[in-house]
Design a protein around this motif. Structure first.
Motif, mmCIF file in Angstrom:
data_model
loop_
_atom_site.group_PDB
_atom_site.id
_atom_site.type_symbol
_atom_site.label_atom_id
_atom_site.label_comp_id
_atom_site.label_asym_id
_atom_site.label_seq_id
_atom_site.Cartn_x
_atom_site.Cartn_y
_atom_site.Cartn_z
ATOM 1 N N ASP A 30 0.808 -1.279 -0.048
ATOM 2 C CA ASP A 30 -0.018 0.127 -0.036
ATOM 3 C C ASP A 30 0.838 1.282 -0.058
ATOM 4 O OD1 ASP A 30 -2.551 1.439 -0.083
ATOM 5 O OD2 ASP A 30 -2.517 1.609 2.029
ATOM 6 N N ILE A 31 1.888 1.276 0.717
ATOM 7 C CA ILE A 31 2.839 2.501 0.916
ATOM 8 C C ILE A 31 3.573 2.622 -0.491
ATOM 9 C CG2 ILE A 31 4.787 3.178 1.924
ATOM 10 C CD1 ILE A 31 3.645 2.120 4.678
ATOM 11 N N LEU A 32 3.954 1.496 -0.894
ATOM 12 C CA LEU A 32 4.780 1.524 -2.262
ATOM 13 C C LEU A 32 4.080 2.253 -3.362
ATOM 14 C CD1 LEU A 32 6.927 -1.729 -2.283
ATOM 15 C CD2 LEU A 32 7.767 0.667 -1.487
ATOM 16 N N MET A 33 2.848 1.752 -3.417
ATOM 17 C CA MET A 33 1.718 2.091 -4.646
ATOM 18 C C MET A 33 1.676 3.539 -4.383
ATOM 19 S SD MET A 33 0.706 0.082 -6.867
ATOM 20 C CE MET A 33 0.135 -1.779 -6.950
ATOM 21 N N ASN A 34 1.442 4.093 -3.396
ATOM 22 C CA ASN A 34 1.143 5.631 -3.048
ATOM 23 C C ASN A 34 2.391 6.416 -3.253
ATOM 24 O OD1 ASN A 34 -1.551 5.054 -2.616
ATOM 25 N ND2 ASN A 34 -0.941 5.022 -0.233
ATOM 26 N N GLU A 35 3.627 5.818 -2.794
ATOM 27 C CA GLU A 35 4.756 6.814 -2.879
ATOM 28 C C GLU A 35 5.603 6.789 -3.776
ATOM 29 O OE1 GLU A 35 5.420 9.244 -0.380
ATOM 30 O OE2 GLU A 35 3.557 8.640 0.602
ATOM 31 N N PHE A 36 5.543 5.842 -4.691
ATOM 32 C CA PHE A 36 6.437 5.656 -5.635
ATOM 33 C C PHE A 36 5.948 6.168 -7.074
ATOM 34 C CE2 PHE A 36 8.585 3.247 -2.457
ATOM 35 C CZ PHE A 36 10.071 3.657 -2.911
ATOM 36 N N GLU A 37 4.712 6.875 -6.925
ATOM 37 C CA GLU A 37 4.532 7.574 -8.218
ATOM 38 C C GLU A 37 5.215 8.499 -8.896
ATOM 39 O OE1 GLU A 37 0.629 10.059 -10.114
ATOM 40 O OE2 GLU A 37 0.419 9.398 -7.906
ATOM 41 N N TYR A 38 6.064 9.206 -7.930
ATOM 42 C CA TYR A 38 7.125 10.299 -8.174
ATOM 43 C C TYR A 38 8.251 9.671 -7.262
ATOM 44 C CZ TYR A 38 3.848 13.176 -10.787
ATOM 45 O OH TYR A 38 2.955 13.506 -11.525
ATOM 46 N N VAL A 39 9.527 9.966 -8.043
ATOM 47 C CA VAL A 39 10.681 9.740 -7.185
ATOM 48 C C VAL A 39 11.506 11.064 -7.875
ATOM 49 C CG1 VAL A 39 13.057 8.548 -7.129
ATOM 50 C CG2 VAL A 39 10.940 7.333 -7.332
ATOM 51 N N ILE A 40 12.307 11.732 -6.619
ATOM 52 C CA ILE A 40 12.837 12.991 -6.889
ATOM 53 C C ILE A 40 14.342 12.648 -6.681
ATOM 54 C CG2 ILE A 40 13.457 15.184 -6.137
ATOM 55 C CD1 ILE A 40 10.395 15.230 -5.287
ATOM 56 N N ALA A 41 15.341 13.160 -7.516
ATOM 57 C CA ALA A 41 16.761 12.690 -7.433
ATOM 58 C C ALA A 41 17.323 13.805 -6.539
ATOM 59 C CB ALA A 41 17.421 12.845 -8.918
ATOM 60 N N GLU A 42 18.834 13.854 -6.187
ATOM 61 C CA GLU A 42 19.441 14.697 -5.480
ATOM 62 C C GLU A 42 19.333 16.130 -6.090
ATOM 63 O OE1 GLU A 42 21.120 14.607 -2.392
ATOM 64 O OE2 GLU A 42 19.876 12.695 -1.964
ATOM 65 N N GLY B 64 17.147 17.393 -7.810
ATOM 66 C CA GLY B 64 15.791 17.995 -7.869
ATOM 67 C C GLY B 64 14.988 17.512 -8.929
ATOM 68 N N SER B 65 15.720 16.610 -9.985
ATOM 69 C CA SER B 65 14.872 16.254 -11.070
ATOM 70 C C SER B 65 13.937 15.200 -10.538
ATOM 71 C CB SER B 65 15.759 15.323 -12.081
ATOM 72 O OG SER B 65 16.787 16.052 -12.351
ATOM 73 N N SER B 66 12.620 15.236 -11.140
ATOM 74 C CA SER B 66 11.660 14.679 -10.773
ATOM 75 C C SER B 66 11.117 13.302 -11.797
ATOM 76 C CB SER B 66 10.245 15.342 -10.420
ATOM 77 O OG SER B 66 9.433 14.673 -10.389
ATOM 78 N N PHE B 67 11.033 12.123 -11.585
ATOM 79 C CA PHE B 67 10.772 11.006 -12.396
ATOM 80 C C PHE B 67 9.399 10.218 -12.223
ATOM 81 C CE2 PHE B 67 15.379 11.168 -11.589
ATOM 82 C CZ PHE B 67 15.905 11.252 -12.916
ATOM 83 N N LYS B 68 8.639 10.308 -13.093
ATOM 84 C CA LYS B 68 7.157 9.895 -12.786
ATOM 85 C C LYS B 68 7.120 8.273 -13.097
ATOM 86 C CE LYS B 68 2.224 10.373 -14.028
ATOM 87 N NZ LYS B 68 1.850 10.489 -12.758
ATOM 88 N N GLY B 69 6.614 7.732 -12.016
ATOM 89 C CA GLY B 69 6.347 6.285 -12.224
ATOM 90 C C GLY B 69 5.265 5.734 -12.702
#
Length: 137
Positions: A80-92, A94-99
């Motif tokens: 449940d946490i992984l599904m909610n939190e890994f839609e976006y990942v932010i690199a050091e 500041g780049s944002s990656f959409k899952g």
């Protein structure tokens, strides 16, 4: 870019699960559970237009729960946490990656969470030598 995505995932795991160890390398013998294992599963690149490319990077986050009677409930909570939190990942930087295509499977008491990060990149092409100064003989 691959390492930046992995670093962003590990950082999020440490925020949401500070007591659980995360490995980026394959697990060795005698690893204590619970733990996470993170890795790139596949990468695909397609040209879009000129020097622009579309890249899809598949990531796997495996969760090895502590052996207990409540292991399945623990896996469900982590999923449940992984599904909610890994839609976006932010690199050091500041780049944002959409899952996208987030999914989880449970086999043998181990959660295998899969997510694809899709990005566009620009490649600089080096200029080829000019043929203007070539002499034909």
């Amino acid at each position: 870019m691959y390492n930046e995505i992995l670093d962003g995932i590990v950082k999020k795991l440490q925020i949401h699960f500070p007591e659980i160890v995360t490995f980026v390398n394959p697990l060795g013998e005698g690893v204590s559970k619970p733990c996470f294992q993170v890795g790139i599963t596949n990468s695909e690149e397609q040209p879009v237009n000129g020097s622009r490319y579309f890249r899809s990077i598949g990531v796997s986050v495996k969760y090895y729960p502590k052996e207990s009677e409540n292991a399945s409930r623990e896996i469900n909570q982590v999923l449940d946490i992984l599904m909610n939190e890994f839609e976006y990942v932010i690199a050091e930087d500041g780049s944002s990656f959409k899952g996208s295509s987030r999914n989880g499977t449970i086999e043998g008491g181990i959660l295998d969470f899969q997510v694809d990060y899709q990005i566009y990149i620009l490649k600089s092409h080096t200029a080829e030598p000019s043929m203007e100064h070539m002499k034909l003989m």
